[in-house]
Design a protein around this motif. Structure first.
Motif, PDB file in Angstrom:
ATOM      1  N   HIS A   2      -1.684  -0.687  10.430  1.00 41.63           N
ATOM      2  CA  HIS A   2      -1.919   0.289   9.366  1.00 41.63           C
ATOM      3  C   HIS A   2      -2.993   1.320   9.766  1.00 41.63           C
ATOM      4  O   HIS A   2      -4.019   1.464   9.116  1.00 41.63           O
TER       5      HIS A   2
ATOM      6  N   ILE B 116       1.717   4.919   1.450  1.00 45.28           N
ATOM      7  CA  ILE B 116       1.590   5.597   2.739  1.00 45.28           C
ATOM      8  C   ILE B 116       0.499   6.662   2.660  1.00 45.28           C
ATOM      9  O   ILE B 116      -0.288   6.853   3.590  1.00 45.28           O
ATOM     10  N   THR B 117       0.440   7.332   1.525  1.00 39.91           N
ATOM     11  CA  THR B 117      -0.621   8.313   1.299  1.00 39.91           C
ATOM     12  C   THR B 117      -1.072   8.239  -0.156  1.00 39.91           C
ATOM     13  O   THR B 117      -0.292   7.885  -1.037  1.00 39.91           O
TER      14      THR B 117
ATOM     15  N   GLN C 286       2.681   8.942   9.576  1.00 37.73           N
ATOM     16  CA  GLN C 286       3.356   9.731   8.546  1.00 37.73           C
ATOM     17  C   GLN C 286       3.712  11.127   9.035  1.00 37.73           C
ATOM     18  O   GLN C 286       4.751  11.695   8.662  1.00 37.73           O
TER      19      GLN C 286
ATOM     20  N   LYS D 217      -6.155   9.538   1.789  1.00 39.97           N
ATOM     21  CA  LYS D 217      -5.756   8.588   2.819  1.00 39.97           C
ATOM     22  C   LYS D 217      -4.347   8.935   3.265  1.00 39.97           C
ATOM     23  O   LYS D 217      -3.437   9.112   2.436  1.00 39.97           O
ATOM     24  N   GLN D 218      -4.124   9.061   4.574  1.00 37.63           N
ATOM     25  CA  GLN D 218      -2.802   9.360   5.113  1.00 37.63           C
ATOM     26  C   GLN D 218      -2.533   8.432   6.287  1.00 37.63           C
ATOM     27  O   GLN D 218      -3.396   8.242   7.148  1.00 37.63           O
ATOM     28  N   LYS D 219      -1.354   7.853   6.317  1.00 40.07           N
ATOM     29  CA  LYS D 219      -0.974   7.003   7.438  1.00 40.07           C
ATOM     30  C   LYS D 219      -0.772   7.847   8.685  1.00 40.07           C
ATOM     31  O   LYS D 219      -0.167   8.928   8.627  1.00 40.07           O
TER      32      LYS D 219
ATOM     33  N   TYR E 257       0.829  -1.202   0.000  1.00 42.54           N
ATOM     34  CA  TYR E 257       0.000   0.000   0.000  1.00 42.54           C
ATOM     35  C   TYR E 257       0.861   1.249   0.000  1.00 42.54           C
ATOM     36  O   TYR E 257       2.023   1.242   0.411  1.00 42.54           O
TER      37      TYR E 257
ATOM     38  N   ALA F  75      -4.727   4.817   9.937  1.00 34.82           N
ATOM     39  CA  ALA F  75      -4.739   5.855   8.906  1.00 34.82           C
ATOM     40  C   ALA F  75      -5.901   6.810   9.110  1.00 34.82           C
ATOM     41  O   ALA F  75      -6.870   6.506   9.811  1.00 34.82           O
TER      42      ALA F  75
END
Length: 536
Positions: free
Chosen positions: A476, A76-77, A503, A498-500, A74, A478
């Motif tokens: 994970h 990360i963003t 991050q 989508k942002q982890k 996947y 997010a």
């Protein structure tokens, strides 16, 4: 009698002089043992090589023939941009594909072609509504299902009940449509009954029409009375007639069970919270379908005209279940002056906390390790300020609090559970010391470092919907953010992001609040967040 010492046929082992030349008894035994050992050695060698061959075969099979499970890769963003589109306050996190990563479902209104299908191709006016499923790994589309506008509401997660082949129910253009979350295909569509304008949540009820599929109930209130309709979970056809629940307006509703098949529809009225037995509702809709349903004897002791008072107040604002997965969980009642926890079975007040205006829907999480969900309340305190309060789920006492500027367009508090039996808390606003009210920031709280907040600037666009979630089982963590025009339904640029969670940790600002705490450096604090492991 004549005797002789000469060798004869009867004594073949003797020599001419009478001495024996054959093996002794000891030598015979030794020879037999050597022969037996030799045979065993051959068998052991054969067994060894056979075992070795089997082991190598198994290793070869698992290494080359049987494929190992491939973990989804996947980003990360990621983000998906939709121009000239309108979005709604609806985000659902579910599996819509076969991988182990959660996907995102939301609703758009757009006239643009999408996956070679357009509103016109589907025989719909332009623009039309699209239910969109986006892959959680890379943000790529899984499926898009065009529907007739106008969109009113949607609810997913209904396929978890017994027998249903669909997962999402949508109310749009005076129709109810059930969708399969894996394909986007329409399972059934039915017109709304009796021109009722229903409101969520959809109530998932037991199988009343005996077709081995759990049914659904919808509640509608038009300002003069509140009504309920039962729909078949298999076909969407109405079961029986429409039932009048109350001759007054109600503001919200819930489904609650005190035991197996002992279920009630809870109605929030201007005089308090009341329960109506599903058994009586079903019997009024269609005689005979109530078989198997029960009433709670303890609840019925206080019933007045088939209505059970649960909490009476003329200022109820919200009613929530402490655990959405448990039909008999405790009930959190928010009024204009207090937050109250009511026992979901005995109807006793467990605790109450005095408060002023509650700005958003409270959230539930674990601040300590007592395995009882604590309550996160966002309280308005005037002067464009608010206080984030974490209340002990057992006693209602204050565990933690902080004051922030009440920045506009701030999502409600959220949390993600960790493997250490506590949660990470997420809330929005602005610290009074360094920012203005329009400088919206996101804050993370680690319960082990209660005097520290991590401040980050995630997104500055207008937020339509926000969720903090786990994209994989136990890992994970997010943020899922839907941004777009300020007016719901207005056209413009819509972005799904989508942002982890981790991050933003390296670039976050470490803020010291309150007094006390340890001597950890800023890097120690950030490393504590980076080491977090998450749990469902």
């Amino acid at each position: 009698m004549e005797t002789t010492d000469r060798a004869t046929e009867g004594d073949p082992l003797k020599t001419e002089d009478g001495t024996g030349t054959g093996p002794t008894a000891t030598e015979l035994n030794k020879s037999c043992k050597e022969l037996h050992f030799s045979k065993l050695t051959h068998w052991r060698t054969a067994v060894f090589f056979l075992s070795l061959f089997l082991c190598l075969t198994i290793v070869f099979a698992f290494s080359f023939i049987i494929p190992c499970p491939v973990r989804a890769q996947y980003y990360i963003t990621w983000n998906r941009t939709f121009s000239e589109a309108a979005a709604y306050d609806f985000l659902a996190i579910h599996h819509a594909s076969e991988d182990k990563v959660m996907d995102v479902l939301f609703v758009l209104k757009s006239g643009a072609d999408s996956q070679n299908r357009s509103c016109t191709d589907a025989g719909l006016p332009t623009p039309c509504a699209f239910v969109v499923a986006v892959d959680g790994t890379k943000g790529e589309p899984v499926w898009e299902s065009p529907l007739h506008p106008e969109f009113h509401w949607a609810q997913c997660g209904l396929g978890e009940d017994e027998g249903r082949t669909w997962d999402c129910l949508l109310f749009h253009a005076d129709n109810f449509t059930a969708l399969d979350k894996y394909t986007g295909r329409v399972t059934w569509t039915q017109p709304k009954p009796n021109d009722l304008h229903t409101s969520p949540p959809v109530l998932s009820v037991p199988d009343l029409d005996k077709d081995e599929v759990n049914d659904v109930a919808l509640v509608a209130s038009d300002g003069t009375q509140t009504q309920l309709v039962l729909l078949s979970g298999k076909t969407g056809v109405q079961i029986g007639s429409t039932v009048v629940l109350d001759n007054t307006e109600t503001f919200s509703h819930l489904f609650h069970c005190t035991g197996k098949m002992s279920c009630y529809v809870l109605l929030q009225k201007d005089t308090g919270l009341y329960g109506k037995a599903l058994l009586r509702i079903a019997a009024k809709a269609q005689k005979g379908i109530e078989g198997g349903l029960k009433v709670d004897k303890h609840w019925e002791k206080n019933a007045i005209n088939d209505s059970v008072p649960i909490y009476e107040s003329d200022a109820i604002r919200q009613v929530l279940k402490t655990d959405k997965t448990d039909d008999s969980s405790n009930l959190l009642v928010v009024t204009g002056t207090e937050v109250v926890l009511v026992d979901g079975k005995k109807l006793k007040v467990l605790w109450r906390f005095n408060t002023s205006v509650v700005l958003s829907e409270p959230a539930f999480a674990h601040y300590n390790k007592d395995e009882v969900l604590d309550v996160v309340v966002e309280e308005g305190i005037g002067n464009n300020e608010k206080r984030i309060i974490i209340l002990d789920g057992k006693t209602g006492g204050v565990l933690w609090a902080v004051e922030l500027l009440a920045s506009p367009n701030s999502p409600r508090p959220a949390s993600i559970h960790t493997t250490n039996s506590y949660s990470i808390f997420i809330f929005w606003g602005a610290m009074n010391s360094s920012l203005s009210i329009n400088d919206r920031r996101c804050y993370l709280l680690h319960p082990l470092y209660y005097n520290v907040l991590l401040e980050s600037e995630i997104v500055m666009d207008h937020i339509i919907a926000f969720k903090a979630t786990l994209m994989e089982r136990g890992r994970h963590a997010a943020y899922i953010i839907l941004t777009g025009p300020e007016s719901e339904g207005a056209e413009g640029t819509v972005v799904l992001i989508k942002q982890k969670l981790k991050q933003h940790v390296p670039d976050s600002k470490v803020l010291r609040i309150g007094t006390g705490g340890g001597s950890e450096t800023n890097e120690d604090i950030k490393e504590a967040f980076n080491r977090l492991r998450f749990s469902d």
